[in-house]
Structure formats: C-alpha cells, structure tokens
Design a protein around this motif. Sequence first.
Motif, mmCIF file in Angstrom:
data_model
loop_
_atom_site.group_PDB
_atom_site.id
_atom_site.type_symbol
_atom_site.label_atom_id
_atom_site.label_comp_id
_atom_site.label_asym_id
_atom_site.label_seq_id
_atom_site.Cartn_x
_atom_site.Cartn_y
_atom_site.Cartn_z
ATOM 1 N N GLU A 363 65.911 110.398 -49.528
ATOM 2 C CA GLU A 363 66.331 109.304 -48.645
ATOM 3 C C GLU A 363 66.333 109.761 -47.183
ATOM 4 O OE1 GLU A 363 70.107 108.141 -50.098
ATOM 5 O OE2 GLU A 363 69.336 107.154 -51.919
ATOM 6 N N ILE A 364 66.824 110.989 -46.923
ATOM 7 C CA ILE A 364 66.838 111.488 -45.543
ATOM 8 C C ILE A 364 65.425 111.615 -45.009
ATOM 9 C CG2 ILE A 364 67.378 113.511 -44.143
ATOM 10 C CD1 ILE A 364 69.800 113.973 -45.967
ATOM 11 N N GLU A 365 64.506 112.057 -45.845
ATOM 12 C CA GLU A 365 63.125 112.200 -45.410
ATOM 13 C C GLU A 365 62.515 110.859 -45.037
ATOM 14 O OE1 GLU A 365 58.935 114.153 -47.013
ATOM 15 O OE2 GLU A 365 60.674 113.935 -48.336
ATOM 16 N N ALA A 366 62.778 109.811 -45.882
ATOM 17 C CA ALA A 366 62.243 108.478 -45.575
ATOM 18 C C ALA A 366 62.840 107.951 -44.271
ATOM 19 C CB ALA A 366 62.545 107.519 -46.737
ATOM 20 N N GLN A 566 61.996 115.070 -26.542
ATOM 21 C CA GLN A 566 62.810 116.043 -27.289
ATOM 22 C C GLN A 566 63.393 115.412 -28.553
ATOM 23 O OE1 GLN A 566 65.677 117.493 -24.487
ATOM 24 N NE2 GLN A 566 64.191 118.719 -23.325
ATOM 25 N N ASN A 567 63.875 114.171 -28.381
ATOM 26 C CA ASN A 567 64.410 113.493 -29.569
ATOM 27 C C ASN A 567 63.327 113.325 -30.629
ATOM 28 O OD1 ASN A 567 66.937 113.272 -28.410
ATOM 29 N ND2 ASN A 567 66.551 111.253 -27.533
ATOM 30 N N ALA A 568 62.113 113.014 -30.144
ATOM 31 C CA ALA A 568 61.012 112.860 -31.100
ATOM 32 C C ALA A 568 60.724 114.177 -31.800
ATOM 33 C CB ALA A 568 59.751 112.358 -30.376
ATOM 34 N N ALA A 569 60.739 115.301 -30.978
ATOM 35 C CA ALA A 569 60.509 116.626 -31.592
ATOM 36 C C ALA A 569 61.609 116.956 -32.593
ATOM 37 C CB ALA A 569 60.432 117.690 -30.500
ATOM 38 N N LEU A 570 62.855 116.626 -32.178
ATOM 39 C CA LEU A 570 63.973 116.900 -33.091
ATOM 40 C C LEU A 570 63.856 116.071 -34.364
ATOM 41 C CD1 LEU A 570 66.958 117.110 -30.561
ATOM 42 C CD2 LEU A 570 65.861 118.982 -31.784
ATOM 43 N N VAL A 571 63.426 114.825 -34.195
ATOM 44 C CA VAL A 571 63.254 113.972 -35.367
ATOM 45 C C VAL A 571 62.164 114.533 -36.273
ATOM 46 C CG1 VAL A 571 62.500 111.682 -36.139
ATOM 47 C CG2 VAL A 571 64.161 111.894 -34.283
ATOM 48 N N GLU A 572 61.055 115.023 -35.618
ATOM 49 C CA GLU A 572 59.999 115.634 -36.431
ATOM 50 C C GLU A 572 60.511 116.885 -37.140
ATOM 51 O OE1 GLU A 572 56.766 116.355 -33.846
ATOM 52 O OE2 GLU A 572 56.205 114.243 -33.610
ATOM 53 N N GLN A 573 61.300 117.702 -36.395
ATOM 54 C CA GLN A 573 61.869 118.894 -37.036
ATOM 55 C C GLN A 573 62.800 118.505 -38.178
ATOM 56 O OE1 GLN A 573 63.745 121.201 -33.994
ATOM 57 N NE2 GLN A 573 61.808 121.741 -32.961
ATOM 58 N N SER A 578 63.919 118.145 -43.687
ATOM 59 C CA SER A 578 64.283 117.380 -44.891
ATOM 60 C C SER A 578 63.216 117.533 -45.965
ATOM 61 C CB SER A 578 64.467 115.900 -44.521
ATOM 62 O OG SER A 578 63.256 115.365 -44.007
ATOM 63 N N SER A 579 61.924 117.601 -45.511
ATOM 64 C CA SER A 579 60.850 117.815 -46.497
ATOM 65 C C SER A 579 60.996 119.182 -47.149
ATOM 66 C CB SER A 579 59.486 117.705 -45.807
ATOM 67 O OG SER A 579 59.318 116.409 -45.254
ATOM 68 N N LEU A 580 61.260 120.193 -46.269
ATOM 69 C CA LEU A 580 61.450 121.545 -46.809
ATOM 70 C C LEU A 580 62.666 121.597 -47.734
ATOM 71 C CD1 LEU A 580 60.610 124.503 -46.842
ATOM 72 C CD2 LEU A 580 62.038 124.852 -44.812
ATOM 73 N N LEU A 581 63.744 120.906 -47.314
ATOM 74 C CA LEU A 581 64.946 120.880 -48.148
ATOM 75 C C LEU A 581 64.651 120.214 -49.487
ATOM 76 C CD1 LEU A 581 67.969 121.455 -48.381
ATOM 77 C CD2 LEU A 581 68.408 119.248 -47.279
ATOM 78 N N ASN A 582 63.841 119.181 -49.444
ATOM 79 C CA ASN A 582 63.470 118.498 -50.679
ATOM 80 C C ASN A 582 62.669 119.443 -51.591
ATOM 81 O OD1 ASN A 582 63.115 116.550 -52.595
ATOM 82 N ND2 ASN A 582 61.629 115.334 -51.437
ATOM 83 N N GLU A 583 61.729 120.176 -50.945
ATOM 84 C CA GLU A 583 60.943 121.142 -51.728
ATOM 85 C C GLU A 583 61.840 122.221 -52.313
ATOM 86 O OE1 GLU A 583 57.957 122.637 -49.164
ATOM 87 O OE2 GLU A 583 56.861 120.734 -49.004
ATOM 88 N N GLN A 584 62.779 122.739 -51.461
ATOM 89 C CA GLN A 584 63.693 123.775 -51.945
ATOM 90 C C GLN A 584 64.580 123.254 -53.076
ATOM 91 O OE1 GLN A 584 63.738 126.960 -51.147
ATOM 92 N NE2 GLN A 584 61.996 126.662 -49.742
ATOM 93 N N ALA A 585 64.989 121.972 -52.941
ATOM 94 C CA ALA A 585 65.808 121.382 -54.010
ATOM 95 C C ALA A 585 65.025 121.329 -55.319
ATOM 96 C CB ALA A 585 66.269 119.985 -53.602
#
Length: 602
Positions: A363-366, A566-573, A578-585
Amino acid sequence: MLPSIRSKIQAISTGIVVTALALTAGVTYVIVRNSNLETIQQNLDAIATGHALALDEWVAAKATMVSAAAEQIAPGDPQGIVRQLQRAGAFPITTAGWKDKSFVASKDRMPEGFDPTARPWYKETVAAGKQIVSTPYADAASGKPFVSFAAPIVRNGALEGVVSAVVSLDGVRAVVAAVHPTPQSLGFVVDKDGNILAHPQDKYLRKPAIELSPALTPQTLASLTKETTPLEVELDGASKLLRAKPIHGTNWQLVVALDKTEATAALDSVVKASTIAIVLLAAIAAVLSGVLTAQAFSRLSGVRDAMNEIGSGDGDLTQRLPAAGRDEVTQIAVSFNTFVEKLGGVLLRIRHGSESVKIATREIEAGNQDLSRRTEMAASNLEETVASLSELTGSVRRSAEATVQATRLASSASEAAARGGTVVSDVVATMEDIAQSSAKIVEIIGVIDGIAFQTNILALNAAVEAARAGEHGKGFAVVASEVRGLAHRCATAAKEIKALIEASDVSVQSGAQRVQAAGEAMKEIDDGIRRVTALIGEISTSMGEQATGISQINQAVEEMEQATQQNAALVEQATAASSLLNEQAHTLAEAVAEFKLGAGVR
C-alpha cells in the motif's frame, strides 16, 4: 591453531604434564649439578692434596738426607759421607765443596780445574743461607732434567761449604703420571716462574706454562693455590678444571687438571634420562587425555550434528537433545533445547509480522507512486512558472537599465544646457564689451579725423607761405603738398573705418539681442530638461522597485521549485525504499518459511 576443543584440552593437559616434568627435571638438574660440582671440587682438592703430599714426602726425604750429610761431613770427608749419601738416596752424583775450593765427589773423575764455589748450587745456597732446591737444568750428557738438593755446612755459626746431591726429576714425573682421576685428566708441576718441571708429555718439560694455555700466566698460577674454587681453562682443546697445591720446601706447585666433560658425564646422563622420561610421560598423558575426553565429547558431537542440521539442513527446529545427567554436556543440551524453542517462537512471530509488513509496504508503494506522479507534475508547472518569471524579470531589469541610462543622458543634457546658458551669458557680456570698445574706437577715429583736418589746414597754410617765399619755398611747398596728401588719405581712411565700425556696432547690438534671446531659450531648455530628468528618475526608481520585487518573487518561486524537486526526490527515494522494504519483507518471509516450526506449519 588446533581445530577442536578436544585437541586443545589434550594439548593443555599434555602441556601441563610436560611443564611439570620439565620444572621437576630442571630443579633436579640444578640440585644434582650443584651437588656434582661440589663433589668435583672436593675430589679435585683431595686429589691435589694427596699427590702434593707424595711430592712433599719425596722432597722432604731427599732434603733430610742432604741436611744430615751436611751436619756430619768434615773437610776431606774422611768418613765417606758423600758416597754413603749417594747410595742411601740413590743420587746420581753427590758433591761436597768448601770455601777453600776443595771438594769431595761421588764421581771418580771430575772436570779439570773443577771449582765447587763457582757452581750454581753452591752460589744459590750461600746466597740463601739455608737448604735449597736449585733451579732445574738439563744434564749435559743425557739432556734429562735435574735439580740439586743443597745444604750449607755450618760450623760455629759460619758457613764452611755446601753439600749437593743431584737428583733426576723422573721421580716427580712418576708422581705426576699417577694423577689420573679420569682418563683425560692430568697433573703437572711448575715453579714460581711458570716453567713446567714435570708433565706427562716430554715436549712440555722446562717450557713456559702459557704454551699449555694462554691463561696460565705466572700470576694466575701463583694465585691458583689460594683459590677455593677450580679455574676452568682450555687445554689441548678440552675444558679442564684446575686446582693447585704448593710443594713444601720448594717454590714448586702441583697443578691437577680435571677433564670437565668426564667429570660432569653424570649430569648428561641425568639430562638424557629426564628428557626420555618427559617424552614418554607426555605420550602417555596425551593417550590418556584422548581416551578420557573421547567419551565426554561424544555427546557434544550430538549437539554439533543438531546445529548442523538446523544450519545446513531443512531448518528443523522441532528436534530436541536428550538432557539426562548433571554434567556440563547435559547443561549444554538443556540450553540448546531452550534456545531452539525460543528461536522457533521468534521465527513464528516474524513470519506473521512479515505478512503484515508485505501488505503495508505494498500500500505504501502504491501511495508513493501516485504522490511521485503528482509531485512531478507540480515540479514541471513550477519550472515553467520560473522560466516565465525569469523572462519577465529580465525585461523589467532591461527597462530599469534603460531608464537609468536615460536619466544619465538627461542629466548630461541638463548639464550641457547649463554650460550653454553660461557660454551665452559670457557671449552677451563679450558683445557688450565689443560695443563699448567700438564706441571708444569711433571716438578715437573722430579725434584722428580732426587731426587730419587740422593737418590739412596746416599744410594748406604752409603751401600758401611757400608760394609767397618764391624760389626759397619750393622745397617746403613740396613737403607741404605731401603732408596735405597724407592728411587727406588719413581722413579718408578714418571715415571708412568709422563707417565700418558703425556698421559693426549695429551688427554687434543685433547679435547681442539674439544671443540674449538664445540665453533665455537655453534657460527654458534647461528647466525642461530638469523636469524630464526628475520624471525619468521617478520612473527609474519605480522600475527598480518593480525589478527588486519581481526578483524576490522569482527567488521565492525558485526556492519553491527546489523544494518541490527535493520533495520529488524524497518521494522517489521513499518509493524505492518501500519497494526495497517490500522485497525484504518477501525475502524475510521466504527465509522464515525455510524453518520447520512444529505442528506441520511451513
């Protein structure tokens, strides 16, 4: 490094045994060595003392015989004491000499002119005033070493002569040859000057002792009889322990050289026996420790196999180890079972938590992806706004710069008009000065014209008078005629100049009026330029304020753009995280799924 605890325990136990045995052997060696050295010192002292006593007795026997003969002998030896002394003491030659150079000898034939008072034994005895043993010397015929036992013949307190008995040093050599406490040990006799008197080897006879060893100097040999501990030196390449005893009645001393290697052979045996015992006991300790630790570590091998099964097998956390007994291995088994139970519970909770994390991260990734798209759109719009504001700012800045330049030009024109008005004023003043000068010139021309008129009248009068004079006045008449002509031309020129000056004066007055009108026009122009300059200055100030305001707006918008980027970069990060966290999960869930947690749950 040892690979296992069992090997380490075996090594430690064996090392302890070896260390204990080594310390015991070392202490034993030190005790035996000290005892052996003390025994060697005592034996060496006893050997030296015993053989020195033998030499003392030999010297004393010879000296007693010679002394007794000196007490009984009479001049001419009527009793035959000299021959009796020879036979009793087995002396090769016995001689008695008196101060009157007479003598009696056991030898039938003596050298022609033999003088006993000139012999060394006689002189040394007289010099000493007592019985002596002479310095060794070699026999002229055989070359063997001999010494003389000499005693003074004293009668009524006066020395009358000397009795001498020559003896070979073979007796001393026999005593020295008997000095053999060990096969490689030996003895030798030296005198006070360090010369060898007796030695098992003939090549050292009557040679300095330093040929045996550089350390055997006369001073060292003299101090050797006073030392309580043996002196260690190298003789013929072998280490020897030296002990010396003085020979009474002589200046000789007996030196006993004990071979150190042979004397300390028992210590080598002790060392070898100790080494063999240490090696054997170390081997026995290693075997016993290996046998005793094998049983204790067999149960630890079960713990190892269980851990290998968990780590490299299918992750079965349902297995348990038997916990029978009270030893350390049982305690390890109990701890292992407790650990596996807690680990299974933790992994089960992690499995449930990883499922929840997977849903939340999805959900966070979406949401982050949607926010990233909107942020990128806002950033694009802000970028276009920044570009438009940058162009507007450039235009306003150029207008402000143009108004500033116009203000500078207006100021320059005003300054030029002011300078023109000043010049016109100066021209007006100059024209007035020219008009005044012209009036003065007209007056001067009038004076010149009057002078020309009067000159003409005077010339006319002069001509009249010259005519009256007749012939005498002809020359004066010619002069008067010339003066009259000059006066006429001067008057004509004056009239022409006056006419020109009058015309110039009219022109100057007209020019002065026009210049004055130009000065008034220049003042009006200057006033107009000043008003234009003030108006342009107000416009320039207003344009500058507008440019400053637009610049601030532009800066604010740029900062907003940067913040948006910067906000856009932070959002991309955040999206990537979140994608990495999803993969790690997912990875965590897969890793936990590898363990068997009981009740058939995978």
